[in-house]
Design a protein around this motif. Sequence first.
Motif, PDB file in Angstrom:
ATOM      1  N   ALA A   1      74.591  36.486  28.393  1.00 57.18           N
ATOM      2  CA  ALA A   1      73.398  37.489  28.471  1.00 57.18           C
ATOM      3  C   ALA A   1      72.263  37.127  27.656  1.00 57.18           C
ATOM      4  O   ALA A   1      71.163  37.507  27.997  1.00 57.18           O
ATOM      5  CB  ALA A   1      74.212  38.895  27.613  1.00 57.18           C
ATOM      6  N   LYS A   2      72.404  36.619  26.734  1.00 55.85           N
ATOM      7  CA  LYS A   2      71.272  36.165  25.694  1.00 55.85           C
ATOM      8  C   LYS A   2      70.241  35.121  26.340  1.00 55.85           C
ATOM      9  O   LYS A   2      69.138  35.431  26.269  1.00 55.85           O
ATOM     10  CB  LYS A   2      71.862  35.474  24.314  1.00 55.85           C
ATOM     11  N   LEU A   3      70.950  34.109  27.229  1.00 57.39           N
ATOM     12  CA  LEU A   3      70.325  33.083  27.768  1.00 57.39           C
ATOM     13  C   LEU A   3      69.373  33.851  28.918  1.00 57.39           C
ATOM     14  O   LEU A   3      68.288  33.520  29.194  1.00 57.39           O
ATOM     15  CB  LEU A   3      71.209  32.031  28.336  1.00 57.39           C
ATOM     16  N   ASP A   4      69.898  34.683  29.485  1.00 60.72           N
ATOM     17  CA  ASP A   4      69.157  35.590  30.472  1.00 60.72           C
ATOM     18  C   ASP A   4      68.013  36.407  30.064  1.00 60.72           C
ATOM     19  O   ASP A   4      67.003  36.480  30.480  1.00 60.72           O
ATOM     20  CB  ASP A   4      70.094  36.564  31.328  1.00 60.72           C
ATOM     21  N   ARG A   5      68.144  36.871  28.823  1.00 62.30           N
ATOM     22  CA  ARG A   5      67.243  37.517  28.235  1.00 62.30           C
ATOM     23  C   ARG A   5      66.072  36.590  27.704  1.00 62.30           C
ATOM     24  O   ARG A   5      64.837  36.982  27.811  1.00 62.30           O
ATOM     25  CB  ARG A   5      67.576  38.264  26.888  1.00 62.30           C
ATOM     26  N   CYS A   6      66.620  35.513  27.546  1.00 61.58           N
ATOM     27  CA  CYS A   6      65.541  34.348  26.967  1.00 61.58           C
ATOM     28  C   CYS A   6      64.827  33.345  27.957  1.00 61.58           C
ATOM     29  O   CYS A   6      64.105  32.686  27.821  1.00 61.58           O
ATOM     30  CB  CYS A   6      66.162  33.632  25.860  1.00 61.58           C
ATOM     31  N   GLY A   7      65.292  33.708  29.163  1.00 60.65           N
ATOM     32  CA  GLY A   7      64.601  32.910  30.470  1.00 60.65           C
ATOM     33  C   GLY A   7      65.282  31.598  30.533  1.00 60.65           C
ATOM     34  O   GLY A   7      64.700  30.651  31.159  1.00 60.65           O
ATOM     35  N   VAL A   8      66.545  31.063  29.836  1.00 64.15           N
ATOM     36  CA  VAL A   8      66.970  29.820  30.016  1.00 64.15           C
ATOM     37  C   VAL A   8      68.051  29.632  31.406  1.00 64.15           C
ATOM     38  O   VAL A   8      68.609  30.758  31.597  1.00 64.15           O
ATOM     39  CB  VAL A   8      67.793  29.472  28.976  1.00 64.15           C
ATOM     40  N   LYS A   9      67.288  28.649  32.284  1.00 61.82           N
ATOM     41  CA  LYS A   9      67.840  28.764  33.495  1.00 61.82           C
ATOM     42  C   LYS A   9      69.049  28.031  33.615  1.00 61.82           C
ATOM     43  O   LYS A   9      70.218  28.031  34.550  1.00 61.82           O
ATOM     44  CB  LYS A   9      67.046  28.233  34.466  1.00 61.82           C
ATOM     45  N   PHE A  10      69.324  27.061  32.628  1.00 61.24           N
ATOM     46  CA  PHE A  10      70.657  26.007  32.911  1.00 61.24           C
ATOM     47  C   PHE A  10      71.286  25.947  31.420  1.00 61.24           C
ATOM     48  O   PHE A  10      70.438  25.773  30.306  1.00 61.24           O
ATOM     49  CB  PHE A  10      70.106  24.721  33.321  1.00 61.24           C
ATOM     50  N   ALA A  11      72.466  26.129  31.207  1.00 61.69           N
ATOM     51  CA  ALA A  11      73.246  25.888  29.969  1.00 61.69           C
ATOM     52  C   ALA A  11      74.308  24.895  30.028  1.00 61.69           C
ATOM     53  O   ALA A  11      75.096  24.979  31.079  1.00 61.69           O
ATOM     54  CB  ALA A  11      73.467  27.115  29.349  1.00 61.69           C
ATOM     55  N   GLY A  12      74.727  24.179  28.908  1.00 62.81           N
ATOM     56  CA  GLY A  12      75.946  23.284  29.072  1.00 62.81           C
ATOM     57  C   GLY A  12      76.713  23.798  28.014  1.00 62.81           C
ATOM     58  O   GLY A  12      76.222  23.910  26.775  1.00 62.81           O
ATOM     59  N   LEU A  13      77.890  24.079  28.315  1.00 67.76           N
ATOM     60  CA  LEU A  13      79.002  24.488  27.108  1.00 67.76           C
ATOM     61  C   LEU A  13      79.376  23.079  26.777  1.00 67.76           C
ATOM     62  O   LEU A  13      79.987  22.236  27.350  1.00 67.76           O
ATOM     63  CB  LEU A  13      80.020  25.448  27.560  1.00 67.76           C
TER      64      LEU A  13
ATOM     65  N   SER B   1      69.889  23.043  21.801  1.00 69.39           N
ATOM     66  CA  SER B   1      69.964  23.835  20.553  1.00 69.39           C
ATOM     67  C   SER B   1      71.040  23.259  19.580  1.00 69.39           C
ATOM     68  O   SER B   1      70.825  23.808  18.457  1.00 69.39           O
ATOM     69  CB  SER B   1      70.006  25.229  20.809  1.00 69.39           C
ATOM     70  N   ASP B   2      72.091  22.890  19.949  1.00 72.61           N
ATOM     71  CA  ASP B   2      73.100  22.802  19.162  1.00 72.61           C
ATOM     72  C   ASP B   2      73.662  24.187  18.477  1.00 72.61           C
ATOM     73  O   ASP B   2      73.977  24.273  17.360  1.00 72.61           O
ATOM     74  CB  ASP B   2      72.829  21.599  18.076  1.00 72.61           C
ATOM     75  N   ALA B   3      73.512  25.016  19.313  1.00 73.74           N
ATOM     76  CA  ALA B   3      73.686  26.412  18.829  1.00 73.74           C
ATOM     77  C   ALA B   3      75.263  26.699  18.591  1.00 73.74           C
ATOM     78  O   ALA B   3      76.246  26.214  19.587  1.00 73.74           O
ATOM     79  CB  ALA B   3      73.292  27.544  19.833  1.00 73.74           C
ATOM     80  N   HIS B   4      75.625  27.098  17.428  1.00 67.82           N
ATOM     81  CA  HIS B   4      76.943  27.476  17.218  1.00 67.82           C
ATOM     82  C   HIS B   4      77.334  29.006  16.957  1.00 67.82           C
ATOM     83  O   HIS B   4      78.249  29.508  16.766  1.00 67.82           O
ATOM     84  CB  HIS B   4      77.330  26.668  15.843  1.00 67.82           C
ATOM     85  N   THR B   5      76.033  29.845  16.955  1.00 68.47           N
ATOM     86  CA  THR B   5      76.131  31.104  16.610  1.00 68.47           C
ATOM     87  C   THR B   5      75.071  31.800  17.634  1.00 68.47           C
ATOM     88  O   THR B   5      74.228  31.092  17.989  1.00 68.47           O
ATOM     89  CB  THR B   5      75.850  31.322  15.239  1.00 68.47           C
ATOM     90  N   LEU B   6      75.480  33.055  18.117  1.00 66.92           N
ATOM     91  CA  LEU B   6      74.540  33.871  18.932  1.00 66.92           C
ATOM     92  C   LEU B   6      72.912  33.800  18.723  1.00 66.92           C
ATOM     93  O   LEU B   6      72.158  33.643  19.241  1.00 66.92           O
ATOM     94  CB  LEU B   6      75.183  35.131  19.275  1.00 66.92           C
ATOM     95  N   ASP B   7      72.768  33.883  17.296  1.00 69.01           N
ATOM     96  CA  ASP B   7      71.375  34.007  16.719  1.00 69.01           C
ATOM     97  C   ASP B   7      70.593  32.621  17.372  1.00 69.01           C
ATOM     98  O   ASP B   7      69.324  32.643  17.335  1.00 69.01           O
ATOM     99  CB  ASP B   7      71.393  33.707  15.165  1.00 69.01           C
ATOM    100  N   HIS B   8      71.283  31.507  17.388  1.00 69.32           N
ATOM    101  CA  HIS B   8      70.680  30.294  17.704  1.00 69.32           C
ATOM    102  C   HIS B   8      70.683  29.832  19.115  1.00 69.32           C
ATOM    103  O   HIS B   8      70.121  29.097  19.519  1.00 69.32           O
ATOM    104  CB  HIS B   8      71.427  29.264  16.999  1.00 69.32           C
ATOM    105  N   VAL B   9      71.173  30.730  19.910  1.00 70.38           N
ATOM    106  CA  VAL B   9      70.968  30.772  21.417  1.00 70.38           C
ATOM    107  C   VAL B   9      69.643  31.272  21.936  1.00 70.38           C
ATOM    108  O   VAL B   9      69.360  32.321  21.335  1.00 70.38           O
ATOM    109  CB  VAL B   9      72.130  31.276  21.966  1.00 70.38           C
ATOM    110  N   GLY B  10      68.984  30.459  22.738  1.00 75.22           N
ATOM    111  CA  GLY B  10      67.800  31.111  23.462  1.00 75.22           C
ATOM    112  C   GLY B  10      66.462  30.494  22.990  1.00 75.22           C
ATOM    113  O   GLY B  10      65.389  31.085  23.243  1.00 75.22           O
ATOM    114  N   TYR B  11      66.516  29.518  21.999  1.00 75.68           N
ATOM    115  CA  TYR B  11      65.164  28.861  21.367  1.00 75.68           C
ATOM    116  C   TYR B  11      64.372  29.970  20.847  1.00 75.68           C
ATOM    117  O   TYR B  11      63.127  29.710  20.926  1.00 75.68           O
ATOM    118  CB  TYR B  11      64.636  27.931  22.535  1.00 75.68           C
ATOM    119  N   GLU B  12      64.741  30.785  20.166  1.00 77.87           N
ATOM    120  CA  GLU B  12      63.904  31.767  19.411  1.00 77.87           C
ATOM    121  C   GLU B  12      63.587  30.769  18.039  1.00 77.87           C
ATOM    122  O   GLU B  12      64.155  29.968  17.731  1.00 77.87           O
ATOM    123  CB  GLU B  12      64.508  33.040  19.135  1.00 77.87           C
ATOM    124  N   PRO B  13      62.404  31.230  17.706  1.00 74.43           N
ATOM    125  CA  PRO B  13      61.947  30.548  16.340  1.00 74.43           C
ATOM    126  C   PRO B  13      62.919  31.006  15.258  1.00 74.43           C
ATOM    127  O   PRO B  13      63.524  31.993  15.221  1.00 74.43           O
ATOM    128  CB  PRO B  13      60.587  31.388  16.095  1.00 74.43           C
TER     129      PRO B  13
END
Length: 253
Positions: free
Chosen positions: A28-40, A215-227
């Motif tokens: 849901a967060k990636l869709d909001r941020c316009g990220v088209k491809f994600a790797g788990l 991004s190496d996101a471990h938490t939702l705050d860090h998903v989506g390349y926000e500043p």
Amino acid sequence: MRLDQDWHIHTHRSKCGKPDNTVPAIAAKLDRCGVKFAGLADHIDTQEQRDWFMGVVAENRAEVGALDGSCRFLVGTEATMLAPGRCALDAALARELDFVLVACNHYHLDCVENPSTKTAEAYANHHLDMILGAASLGFVTSVSHPFTLLYGDGIDADEVLRSYSEERLTEVLRTAAEADMAFEISPYRAGNAHAWFRDLIQEARRHGTRFTLGSDAHTLDHVGYEPRDDRDPRAICESIGLTDDDLRPPPAV
Ligand SMILES: [Zn+2]
Ligand SMILES: [Zn+2]
């Protein structure tokens, strides 16, 4: 450039992943941020974790299969290089995955070999040996957070960057290109060493070496390349001269 790919996201199933990083929440967060491809890219850090990790992959695949958003997901891993000739992930398990990131500098883990001498130069050389070892595996898509020393026992990460031999770096870039192995640009981390990464990207182009974004996101705050902490990942990528043409495209469906 567009930051519309992120190959390096940890779900809550990684031991260091936070509970809020569930697959539906990430999507849901990636869709909001316009990220088209994600790797788990959940961790496998030892060969003994094989069975547990296969369960993680099965659970991630089931949840990805139930998504109906616009971001395309692949299920892979961030596997740890244990020593220059040894990876936590074996070739048979790699074939079960959509992509493989390998970390060549998880020096904080007890299972990972450290150089016998604790100097910046020794870590620089050991890290390059680990990368060459990863290239020889034949199944590595990209090296996660390369070249920057993340966890040095009192070793200065900038000094490690200054300690790389140009000749060996060139050999590593050429070998990676031949093995079709990319290097990750982690925008938040590259921001600590703009000039070094700018030079790296220019040299990589001469050899056909490519990059992935993560991004190496471990938490939702860090998903989506926000500043984050006043650092804008898009501006950092532009400042190091990265372009869409330098990126390894996600595999075809
Ligand atoms: Zn890592
Ligand atoms: Zn990671």
